[in-house]
Design a protein around this motif. Structure first.
Motif, mmCIF file in Angstrom:
data_model
loop_
_atom_site.group_PDB
_atom_site.id
_atom_site.type_symbol
_atom_site.label_atom_id
_atom_site.label_comp_id
_atom_site.label_asym_id
_atom_site.label_seq_id
_atom_site.Cartn_x
_atom_site.Cartn_y
_atom_site.Cartn_z
ATOM 1 N N HIS A 165 33.447 73.753 24.553
ATOM 2 C CA HIS A 165 33.326 73.860 26.001
ATOM 3 C C HIS A 165 33.260 72.449 26.581
ATOM 4 O O HIS A 165 33.072 71.472 25.848
ATOM 5 N N GLU A 166 33.437 72.351 27.872
ATOM 6 C CA GLU A 166 33.335 71.059 28.540
ATOM 7 C C GLU A 166 31.891 70.835 28.983
ATOM 8 O O GLU A 166 31.308 71.680 29.661
ATOM 9 N N ASP A 167 31.320 69.685 28.604
ATOM 10 C CA ASP A 167 29.959 69.388 29.030
ATOM 11 C C ASP A 167 29.953 68.838 30.457
ATOM 12 O O ASP A 167 31.005 68.771 31.124
ATOM 13 N N GLU A 168 28.780 68.431 30.934
ATOM 14 C CA GLU A 168 28.657 67.987 32.324
ATOM 15 C C GLU A 168 29.459 66.721 32.620
ATOM 16 O O GLU A 168 29.736 66.403 33.779
ATOM 17 N N ASN A 169 29.871 66.027 31.546
ATOM 18 C CA ASN A 169 30.682 64.815 31.712
ATOM 19 C C ASN A 169 32.165 65.051 31.463
ATOM 20 O O ASN A 169 32.947 64.105 31.418
ATOM 21 N N GLY A 170 32.531 66.323 31.300
ATOM 22 C CA GLY A 170 33.928 66.664 31.086
ATOM 23 C C GLY A 170 34.411 66.466 29.662
ATOM 24 O O GLY A 170 35.605 66.574 29.398
#
Length: 267
Positions: A165-170
């Motif tokens: 998945h993509e984290d908060e920083n992409g």
């Protein structure tokens, strides 16, 4: 729509996997008028991480399943367990057998091959970190492609989007608590892996389907056949050109699973 009046199917994913593994199958089964519940075990997908890594064990995760079903008002259901999910079902057969209407075990059984566990351990210890989604799919294909020659490029992209998945920083990151992989650190070539045949006996009165990837290194052909010997009514299904664990949305698997479930709920 979530309709409690429909026959219920509960899906449990593997060690570091999550409910996304069942997206395609769940959509298909919902179209066949089943209520499908997919569960993210603690530390996976959208579930919270455990406070203590020791909580990542099949007994605790089986208790979580029972708590979740109680919250949803599910007294009995058919269950599909892939890998770790199937081990959880072995626990449920002893802890709460009344909740089981039928069982589908996806590339898992009461005996695990140590070689296959060591392979999983090595992969998790050296899990690649892709820079983008295209690279994520390419990495998975390069690592597993020889054993999963049945999969298409579209399948590999779907697979990548299920496990990352993509984290908060992409950034593209693994969609599980990395401490889960540490539960395999104690494995050595001399490790004794306990068998779960006593728990498997609990499936004896239930409709049972066992799915095995032709190239699986976790569920051996010997154990697969012995499961059929000990449960003569079991439906044994080998998936060609796939390994551990077969992708349940591919080929004719959704239709085969739906047919099994229809028979099980009519029994």
């Amino acid at each position: 729509m979530d309709d409690p009046a429909l026959p219920t199917v509960v899906c449990l994913a593997g060690l570091t996997r999550n409910s996304c593994d069942f997206n395609g199958l769940a959509t298909y089964l919902a179209g066949q008028d089943y209520r499908v519940i997919t569960i993210d075990s603690r530390g996976r997908g959208r579930s919270d991480h455990a406070r203590d890594a020791a909580e990542y064990n099949v007994v605790t995760e089986a208790e979580d399943v029972l708590s979740g079903l109680a919250a949803l008002g599910v007294a009995k259901a058919a269950f599909i367990g892939t890998s770790r999910g199937g081990l959880i079902l072995h626990m449920l057969s002893g802890m709460r057998p009344a909740v089981l209407k039928a069982v589908i075990l996806n590339d898992i059984g009461p005996e695990l091959e140590l070689d296959g566990l060591m392979l999983i351990r090595r992969y998790l210890q050296n899990a690649p970190k892709p820079a983008n989604w295209t690279e994520a799919a390419e990495i998975q294909k390069s690592v597993h492609g020889k054993l999963f020659s049945a999969l298409t490029d579209e399948d590999w992209m779907r697979h990548a989007q299920a496990i990352y998945h993509e984290d908060e920083n992409g950034r593209i990151v693994a969609d599980y608590d990395l401490r889960i992989a540490q539960t395999l650190n104690a494995l050595t070539p001399e490790t004794h892996v306990p068998a779960l045949w006593p728990q498997f006996v609990g499936f004896g009165h239930l409709p049972l389907m066992v799915i095995r990837g032709e190239n699986s290194r976790l569920l051996s052909e010997r154990v697969f056949r012995e499961m059929g010997n000990r449960h003569p009514g079991a439906e044994l299904l080998t998936v060609r050109d796939q390994a551990h664990a077969p992708h349940l949305e591919t080929g004719d698997l959704p239709a085969r699973i739906a047919a099994f479930l229809k028979s099980a709920f009519q029994a």
